[in-house]
Design an enzyme around this catalytic site. Structure first.
Site, PDB file in Angstrom:
ATOM      1  N   GLY A 258       9.561 -14.320 -26.453  1.00 57.64           N
ATOM      2  CA  GLY A 258       9.652 -13.164 -27.344  1.00 57.64           C
ATOM      3  C   GLY A 258       9.718 -13.559 -28.804  1.00 57.64           C
ATOM      4  O   GLY A 258       9.086 -12.930 -29.667  1.00 57.64           O
ATOM      5  N   ASP A 259      10.460 -14.629 -29.094  1.00 56.50           N
ATOM      6  CA  ASP A 259      10.555 -15.118 -30.476  1.00 56.50           C
ATOM      7  C   ASP A 259       9.183 -15.522 -30.996  1.00 56.50           C
ATOM      8  O   ASP A 259       8.822 -15.231 -32.152  1.00 56.50           O
ATOM      9  CB  ASP A 259      11.483 -16.331 -30.559  1.00 56.50           C
ATOM     10  CG  ASP A 259      12.875 -16.050 -30.034  1.00 56.50           C
ATOM     11  OD1 ASP A 259      13.298 -14.877 -30.077  1.00 56.50           O
ATOM     12  OD2 ASP A 259      13.535 -17.010 -29.579  1.00 56.50           O
ATOM     13  N   CYS A 260       8.437 -16.221 -30.157  1.00 52.10           N
ATOM     14  CA  CYS A 260       7.131 -16.736 -30.590  1.00 52.10           C
ATOM     15  C   CYS A 260       6.077 -15.639 -30.620  1.00 52.10           C
ATOM     16  O   CYS A 260       5.112 -15.720 -31.388  1.00 52.10           O
ATOM     17  CB  CYS A 260       6.713 -17.907 -29.710  1.00 52.10           C
ATOM     18  SG  CYS A 260       7.795 -19.342 -29.959  1.00 52.10           S
TER      19      CYS A 260
END
Length: 346
Positions: A297-299
Site C-alpha cells: 500500500g505504501d508503494c
C-alpha cells in the site's frame, strides 16, 4: 526528469527499522497477532522482537509507512532530492542505518534526533502471503512540530508541491499535520493522507477528523475504509458508496476536489471524485511470484504521487501506483534496485 524540483514531495512520519522474519501461525498465536494487520506494540509484544532475532533469519530494512512511500516515489522520479522526509530517530546505529539508506536512495532527510529514546522498530511477521506489523515507535513517537517549523526544515515545505502523511502520524504529531494542511490550503498545494490502519479510525477519530478537512487525496485499503465508514456512521458497507461519502466530507480548500482511492488487493482499485466512481484493474501477479506483501500500500501511493507531482491525470497515477505495488510484493522487504520500468509494465 526536468521540472520536478527539489523537495517536490514532502512527507512526515514514523521512521522505523523493519525487523522482518518469515514465521509460523504458532508464532502469531503466541503474541496474539492477526495474520494481516498493523498495530502498535503493547507490553505483551515487546519480548517478540528479541524472539524474532534469536530464533529466525532476520532482515533489517528501512521502514515506516510514509518513509516507504517517499523512498518509492524518489526511486521512480530519479531526480536527486526530489522527495524529502522528516521524523524522529534515536542517536544510535539503527538511526544511522535509516539515514544512510535514505541518502543512498537520493532523498533529502532531516531527522529530529532523540537522545532519550532509541530508534523505532517494526516487527514484520510474514506467514504465507500475509504480513502482520507490530510497531514499537520509540523515538518516532516523539516528533515535534517545532522541528518542522525550523526555517531550514520549513524551507522544504515551501518548495513542496505535495505533502503526504500516513495516518500513523496521527498518534504522534497531529498538530504538525494540521500546520502542513493549513499551508497547503493557503497555497493551493496538494495535501494527501492515508487511513493506514483500522485502529486509527477507531481510537484516534478526533485527531483523524481534525486533519480531514485539509485532505485532497485520501488513500486506504478496503478493510481500513470499511472501519472508517463504520466509525463515521456512514450506514453502508458498499465501498463505492463509502468512497463517495468520504469525498463529500467538509473541505477547507474549495479550489481542489477531494479524490478518494481505495485499494482492494487483487481486485480493482476504486477512485471516487466529483460524484463519480471509476474502477481500475491492478497488475495481476501469480501467487507463487508474491514474496512479501509488506509495504504494498505504501508503494502504491509512492507510485501514484510520483506522477501526480508531474501533473499527470489519475489514470497515469494509477498505472505507476500499480507498478509500485506489484514490484514491491515480488521482493523481500521494501527494497528497490536498478531503475524502474519507464513504461510501468511488469
Amino acid at each position: 526528469m526536468p521540472g520536478i524540483g527539489e523537495s517536490a514531495i514532502v512527507g512526515i512520519g514514523n521512521p522505523l527499522l523493519d525487523i522482518s522474519v518469515t514465521a509460523t501461525k504458532e508464532f502469531l498465536k503466541k503474541y496474539e497477532l492477526d495474520a494481516n494487520n498493523s498495530i502498535l506494540a503493547e507490553d505483551k509484544h515487546l519480548p517478540m522482537f528479541k524472539d524474532m532475532v534469536d530464533n529466525f533469519k532476520v532482515d533489517y530494512i528501512p521502514g515506516g509507512a510514509t518513509q516507504n512511500t517517499i523512498r518509492l516515489a524518489q526511486w521512480i522520479l530519479g531526480v536527486p532530492k526530489s522527495c524529502a522526509f522528516f521524523g524522529c530517530v534515536g542517536d544510535d546505529e539503527y538511526g544511522k542505518i535509516l539515514k544512510d539508506q535514505m541518502v543512498k536512495m537520493g532523498a533529502h532527510v532531516n531527522y529530529l534526533i532523540s537522545s532519550e529514546h532509541p530508534t523505532g522498530t517494526c516487527g514484520c511477521v510474514l506467514t504465507g502471503n500475509d504480513r502482520s506489523l507490530v510497531a514499537n515507535l520509540a523515538a518516532a513517537n516523539h516528533y515535534k512540530k517545532e522541528h518542522l517549523l525550523k526555517p531550514e526544515n520549513w524551507a522544504h515545505v515551501e518548495k513542496a508541491k505535495i505533502i503526504y502523511i500516513a495516518g500513523f502520524h496521527l498518534t504522534v504529531a497531529p498538530d504538525a499535520m494540521i500546520a502542513l494542511g493549513k499551508h497547503t490550503t493557503e497555497n493551493n498545494k496538494i495535501f494527501s493522507m492515508n487511513l493506514s490502519a483500522p485502529f486509527l479510525s477507531q481510537f484516534f477519530k478526533e485527531q483523524q477528523m481534525s486533519v480531514m478537512p485539509y485532505v485532497d487525496y485520501l488513500f486506504g485499503n478496503e478493510t481500513e475504509f470499511a472501519t472508517f465508514a463504520k466509525e463515521q456512521n456512514m450506514g453502508t458497507e458498499d465501498l463505492k458508496e463509502i468512497a463517495l461519502k468520504a469525498v463529500a466530507f467538509p473541505k477547507e480548500n474549495k479550489k481542489r476536489e477531494r479524490i478518494v482511492v481505495i485499494t482492494q488487493g487483487a481486485l480493482p482499485t476504486i477512485v471516487a471524485r466529483g460524484g463519480k466512481v471509476t474502477e481500475y484493474p491492478i497488475i495481476p501477479i501469480k501467487t507463487e511470484a508474491i514474496v512479501d506483501t509488506n509495504g504494498a500500500g505504501d508503494c502504491f501511493v509512492g507510485g501514484f504521487l510520483s506522477q501526480l507531482v508531474q501533473g499527470k491525470p489519475v489514470e497515469e497515477c494509477i498505472k505507476a501506483a500499480n507498478y509500485g505495488a506489484s514490484y514491491i510484493i515480488q521482493r523481500s522487504g521494501i527494497t528497490m534496485e536498478g531503475k524502474p520500468d519507464p513504461d510501468f509494465k511488469h
